[in-house]
Design a protein around this motif. Structure first.
Motif, PDB file in Angstrom:
ATOM      1  N   THR A 117     -17.361 -17.490 -15.699  1.00  0.00           N
ATOM      2  CA  THR A 117     -18.367 -18.366 -15.080  1.00  0.00           C
ATOM      3  C   THR A 117     -17.751 -19.289 -14.034  1.00  0.00           C
ATOM      4  O   THR A 117     -18.476 -19.969 -13.296  1.00  0.00           O
ATOM      5  N   PHE A 118     -16.414 -19.331 -13.962  1.00  0.00           N
ATOM      6  CA  PHE A 118     -15.747 -20.161 -12.967  1.00  0.00           C
ATOM      7  C   PHE A 118     -15.781 -19.455 -11.606  1.00  0.00           C
ATOM      8  O   PHE A 118     -15.930 -18.227 -11.531  1.00  0.00           O
ATOM      9  N   SER A 119     -15.640 -20.230 -10.550  1.00  0.00           N
ATOM     10  CA  SER A 119     -15.666 -19.659  -9.201  1.00  0.00           C
ATOM     11  C   SER A 119     -14.252 -19.308  -8.750  1.00  0.00           C
ATOM     12  O   SER A 119     -13.378 -20.177  -8.741  1.00  0.00           O
ATOM     13  N   PRO A 120     -13.998 -18.063  -8.375  1.00  0.00           N
ATOM     14  CA  PRO A 120     -12.671 -17.707  -7.865  1.00  0.00           C
ATOM     15  C   PRO A 120     -12.440 -18.345  -6.493  1.00  0.00           C
ATOM     16  O   PRO A 120     -13.258 -18.205  -5.588  1.00  0.00           O
ATOM     17  N   ILE A 121     -11.341 -19.070  -6.370  1.00  0.00           N
ATOM     18  CA  ILE A 121     -11.010 -19.724  -5.100  1.00  0.00           C
ATOM     19  C   ILE A 121      -9.775 -19.090  -4.457  1.00  0.00           C
ATOM     20  O   ILE A 121      -9.853 -18.547  -3.365  1.00  0.00           O
ATOM     21  N   ALA A 122      -8.639 -19.151  -5.163  1.00  0.00           N
ATOM     22  CA  ALA A 122      -7.410 -18.646  -4.544  1.00  0.00           C
ATOM     23  C   ALA A 122      -6.366 -18.303  -5.594  1.00  0.00           C
ATOM     24  O   ALA A 122      -6.125 -19.076  -6.521  1.00  0.00           O
ATOM     25  N   MET A 123      -5.747 -17.143  -5.440  1.00  0.00           N
ATOM     26  CA  MET A 123      -4.554 -16.805  -6.203  1.00  0.00           C
ATOM     27  C   MET A 123      -3.364 -17.121  -5.295  1.00  0.00           C
ATOM     28  O   MET A 123      -3.116 -16.437  -4.307  1.00  0.00           O
ATOM     29  N   GLY A 243      16.415  -2.723 -21.853  1.00  0.00           N
ATOM     30  CA  GLY A 243      15.736  -1.647 -22.567  1.00  0.00           C
ATOM     31  C   GLY A 243      14.378  -1.994 -23.139  1.00  0.00           C
ATOM     32  O   GLY A 243      13.829  -1.228 -23.933  1.00  0.00           O
ATOM     33  N   HIS A 244      13.803  -3.130 -22.724  1.00  0.00           N
ATOM     34  CA  HIS A 244      12.496  -3.541 -23.238  1.00  0.00           C
ATOM     35  C   HIS A 244      11.500  -3.631 -22.083  1.00  0.00           C
ATOM     36  O   HIS A 244      11.687  -4.425 -21.157  1.00  0.00           O
ATOM     37  N   ASP A 245      10.459  -2.840 -22.151  1.00  0.00           N
ATOM     38  CA  ASP A 245       9.471  -2.776 -21.074  1.00  0.00           C
ATOM     39  C   ASP A 245       8.499  -3.950 -21.191  1.00  0.00           C
ATOM     40  O   ASP A 245       7.335  -3.791 -21.593  1.00  0.00           O
ATOM     41  N   PHE A 246       8.991  -5.117 -20.861  1.00  0.00           N
ATOM     42  CA  PHE A 246       8.194  -6.329 -20.977  1.00  0.00           C
ATOM     43  C   PHE A 246       8.519  -7.265 -19.820  1.00  0.00           C
ATOM     44  O   PHE A 246       9.685  -7.534 -19.532  1.00  0.00           O
ATOM     45  N   SER A 247       7.478  -7.727 -19.147  1.00  0.00           N
ATOM     46  CA  SER A 247       7.621  -8.777 -18.134  1.00  0.00           C
ATOM     47  C   SER A 247       6.445  -9.723 -18.300  1.00  0.00           C
ATOM     48  O   SER A 247       5.409  -9.345 -18.861  1.00  0.00           O
ATOM     49  N   TYR A 248       6.612 -10.950 -17.820  1.00  0.00           N
ATOM     50  CA  TYR A 248       5.540 -11.925 -17.988  1.00  0.00           C
ATOM     51  C   TYR A 248       5.570 -12.932 -16.845  1.00  0.00           C
ATOM     52  O   TYR A 248       6.617 -13.508 -16.537  1.00  0.00           O
ATOM     53  N   TYR A 249       4.407 -13.109 -16.227  1.00  0.00           N
ATOM     54  CA  TYR A 249       4.263 -14.016 -15.100  1.00  0.00           C
ATOM     55  C   TYR A 249       3.150 -15.018 -15.379  1.00  0.00           C
ATOM     56  O   TYR A 249       2.148 -14.691 -16.005  1.00  0.00           O
ATOM     57  N   ASN A 250       3.330 -16.221 -14.859  1.00  0.00           N
ATOM     58  CA  ASN A 250       2.323 -17.274 -14.959  1.00  0.00           C
ATOM     59  C   ASN A 250       1.508 -17.293 -13.675  1.00  0.00           C
ATOM     60  O   ASN A 250       2.079 -17.371 -12.582  1.00  0.00           O
ATOM     61  N   GLN A 251       0.177 -17.204 -13.790  1.00  0.00           N
ATOM     62  CA  GLN A 251      -0.621 -17.266 -12.565  1.00  0.00           C
ATOM     63  C   GLN A 251      -0.637 -18.689 -12.013  1.00  0.00           C
ATOM     64  O   GLN A 251      -0.672 -19.665 -12.765  1.00  0.00           O
ATOM     65  N   ARG A 252      -0.575 -18.789 -10.713  1.00  0.00           N
ATOM     66  CA  ARG A 252      -0.727 -20.068 -10.022  1.00  0.00           C
ATOM     67  C   ARG A 252      -1.967 -19.928  -9.144  1.00  0.00           C
ATOM     68  O   ARG A 252      -1.909 -19.393  -8.042  1.00  0.00           O
ATOM     69  N   ALA A 253      -3.085 -20.364  -9.683  1.00  0.00           N
ATOM     70  CA  ALA A 253      -4.362 -20.117  -9.026  1.00  0.00           C
ATOM     71  C   ALA A 253      -5.214 -21.374  -8.989  1.00  0.00           C
ATOM     72  O   ALA A 253      -4.956 -22.344  -9.702  1.00  0.00           O
ATOM     73  N   VAL A 254      -6.237 -21.339  -8.154  1.00  0.00           N
ATOM     74  CA  VAL A 254      -7.217 -22.429  -8.056  1.00  0.00           C
ATOM     75  C   VAL A 254      -8.591 -21.821  -8.299  1.00  0.00           C
ATOM     76  O   VAL A 254      -8.933 -20.783  -7.717  1.00  0.00           O
ATOM     77  N   VAL A 255      -9.367 -22.467  -9.173  1.00  0.00           N
ATOM     78  CA  VAL A 255     -10.731 -22.009  -9.450  1.00  0.00           C
ATOM     79  C   VAL A 255     -11.691 -23.172  -9.306  1.00  0.00           C
ATOM     80  O   VAL A 255     -11.300 -24.340  -9.394  1.00  0.00           O
ATOM     81  N   GLY A 256     -12.957 -22.845  -9.087  1.00  0.00           N
ATOM     82  CA  GLY A 256     -13.992 -23.865  -8.989  1.00  0.00           C
ATOM     83  C   GLY A 256     -14.742 -23.997 -10.295  1.00  0.00           C
ATOM     84  O   GLY A 256     -14.766 -23.084 -11.124  1.00  0.00           O
ATOM     85  N   PRO A 297     -11.909 -12.891  -3.819  1.00  0.00           N
ATOM     86  CA  PRO A 297     -12.658 -13.372  -4.983  1.00  0.00           C
ATOM     87  C   PRO A 297     -12.984 -12.269  -5.991  1.00  0.00           C
ATOM     88  O   PRO A 297     -12.848 -12.458  -7.200  1.00  0.00           O
ATOM     89  N   ASP A 298     -13.409 -11.102  -5.509  1.00  0.00           N
ATOM     90  CA  ASP A 298     -13.725  -9.999  -6.417  1.00  0.00           C
ATOM     91  C   ASP A 298     -12.476  -9.513  -7.152  1.00  0.00           C
ATOM     92  O   ASP A 298     -12.530  -9.181  -8.342  1.00  0.00           O
ATOM     93  N   GLU A 299     -11.363  -9.454  -6.446  1.00  0.00           N
ATOM     94  CA  GLU A 299     -10.110  -9.038  -7.077  1.00  0.00           C
ATOM     95  C   GLU A 299      -9.665 -10.047  -8.131  1.00  0.00           C
ATOM     96  O   GLU A 299      -9.129  -9.667  -9.181  1.00  0.00           O
ATOM     97  N   GLN A 300      -9.903 -11.319  -7.868  1.00  0.00           N
ATOM     98  CA  GLN A 300      -9.556 -12.341  -8.855  1.00  0.00           C
ATOM     99  C   GLN A 300     -10.377 -12.165 -10.132  1.00  0.00           C
ATOM    100  O   GLN A 300      -9.843 -12.246 -11.248  1.00  0.00           O
ATOM    101  N   LYS A 301     -11.649 -11.909  -9.990  1.00  0.00           N
ATOM    102  CA  LYS A 301     -12.515 -11.711 -11.160  1.00  0.00           C
ATOM    103  C   LYS A 301     -12.018 -10.526 -11.995  1.00  0.00           C
ATOM    104  O   LYS A 301     -11.978 -10.593 -13.231  1.00  0.00           O
ATOM    105  N   ALA A 302     -11.653  -9.444 -11.320  1.00  0.00           N
ATOM    106  CA  ALA A 302     -11.152  -8.265 -12.029  1.00  0.00           C
ATOM    107  C   ALA A 302      -9.823  -8.576 -12.702  1.00  0.00           C
ATOM    108  O   ALA A 302      -9.564  -8.136 -13.834  1.00  0.00           O
ATOM    109  N   TYR A 303      -8.987  -9.350 -12.034  1.00  0.00           N
ATOM    110  CA  TYR A 303      -7.684  -9.749 -12.585  1.00  0.00           C
ATOM    111  C   TYR A 303      -7.891 -10.598 -13.844  1.00  0.00           C
ATOM    112  O   TYR A 303      -7.181 -10.421 -14.848  1.00  0.00           O
ATOM    113  N   TRP A 304      -8.846 -11.500 -13.801  1.00  0.00           N
ATOM    114  CA  TRP A 304      -9.126 -12.339 -14.972  1.00  0.00           C
ATOM    115  C   TRP A 304      -9.463 -11.469 -16.182  1.00  0.00           C
ATOM    116  O   TRP A 304      -8.963 -11.705 -17.280  1.00  0.00           O
TER     117      TRP A 304
END
Length: 320
Positions: A117-123, A243-256, A297-304
């Motif tokens: 329900t939030f507004s996608p602004i910027a990744m 040998g471990h297929d694991f990575s993790y990133y923190n999103q830095r985004a702005v939403v409305g 914005p559409d890509e952000q929604k799908a990413y969420w």
């Protein structure tokens, strides 16, 4: 007054002329300071990014009303999500997010937060994590670190159970059969500070949060949780190399805020695209080891949606 056909035509003509003189309606702009909420405490990565963005907007005179940083990190970001969800003026309320945007609503269903329900602004980019120890530990490799942890009574700090760093630490515990005591803090800045002060033995922090202590030689990076080695730390291996297929990133985004008008969302989307494209932000991503990841914005929604599903799995793995 009697409205005759002649008078009606005359009035209609005058109205049309007035419209021609006035021209098209102006695009939406803020009419008061914008509440720039940060879902983390002072000194952490989200806080640093919000204040840098605010400084770029001010330096370049990009807004007619100021962005006012407002830390609301309580309850693993629940305080910020509640504030946005109930914002009295959604058009003047935006939020700097990290991955607790996904995890906190999953862990605290009683909040009634639906991120869609939030507004996608910027990744604005994604932030990888690094495993850090104090230089005085004498540990210089991940293998040495594993040996030390397995001796027992090992203490790490982080921003709270279910938060980004705790997910990574839980993965390490399960993958390498470790038992780590975890101490929660209010923000990544406080975590990094206590590692430098030797109040805890190790952390999983973003590079920006530990940058000053690393530059001073207080802390040592042992391992990154990125897909590839980070340019700022070319000698630091990734977990994937182990040998471990694991990575993790923190999103830095702005939403409305939920309920934000399309016109206001478009204004903020244009504003943050301008900031993203600026030399200042591009340089900031390089110096702070952020990875670029602009999205529509559409890509952000799908990413969420993708991230909600992934974090459901990660939280289930840690028993949440």
């Amino acid at each position: 007054m009697k409205i005759t056909k002649r008078l009606f035509v005359k009035l209609a003509g005058a109205t049309a002329l007035a419209g021609m003189i006035a021209g098209p309606a102006a695009a939406w702009e803020p009419t008061k300071p914008v509440d720039f909420v940060i879902m983390a405490g002072a000194g952490g990565g989200a806080d640093q990014i919000a204040r840098f963005i605010q400084s770029v907007a001010e330096k370049k005179d990009l807004t007619n009303r100021p962005l006012v940083p407002n830390n609301k990190g309580g309850g693993s970001g629940a305080e910020a999500l509640i504030a946005l969800n109930g914002a009295s003026d959604p058009d003047h309320t935006i939020l700097v997010t990290l991955n607790s945007f996904f995890t906190t609503p999953l862990r605290q269903e009683n909040l009634g937060i639906d991120v869609q329900t939030f507004s996608p602004i910027a990744m604005m980019g994604v932030d990888p994590f690094v495993l850090w120890v104090h230089k005085d530990s004498g540990i210089t490799s991940f293998e040495q670190w594993l040996e030390e942890v397995k001796k027992g009574d090992y203490i790490m700090g982080g921003t709270g159970k279910g938060q980004e760093d705790s997910l990574v630490i839980t993965y390490l515990e399960q993958a390498f059969d470790l038992d780590i005591k975890y101490i929660p803090y209010k923000g990544g800045g406080a975590v990094a500070k206590d590692l430098a002060g030797k109040q805890i033995m190790a952390t999983v922090n973003n590079p920006a949060e530990t940058k000053g202590f690393y530059a001073a030689g207080d802390v040592v990076p042992l391992l990154s949780f990125s897909d590839e080695r980070m340019p700022a730390f070319p000698d630091v291996p990734t977990l994937k190399e182990k040998g471990h297929d694991f990575s993790y990133y923190n999103q830095r985004a702005v939403v409305g805020a939920p309920g934000q008008s399309d016109e206001a969302a478009a204004y903020y989307q244009d504003l943050f695209k301008t900031i993203y494209d600026s030399q200042e932000w591009q340089d900031y991503m390089t110096t702070e080891s952020l990875s670029p990841l602009w999205m529509s914005p559409d890509e952000q929604k799908a990413y969420w949606q993708t991230q909600v599903e992934r974090h459901k799995e990660l939280l289930a793995a840690m028993g949440e």
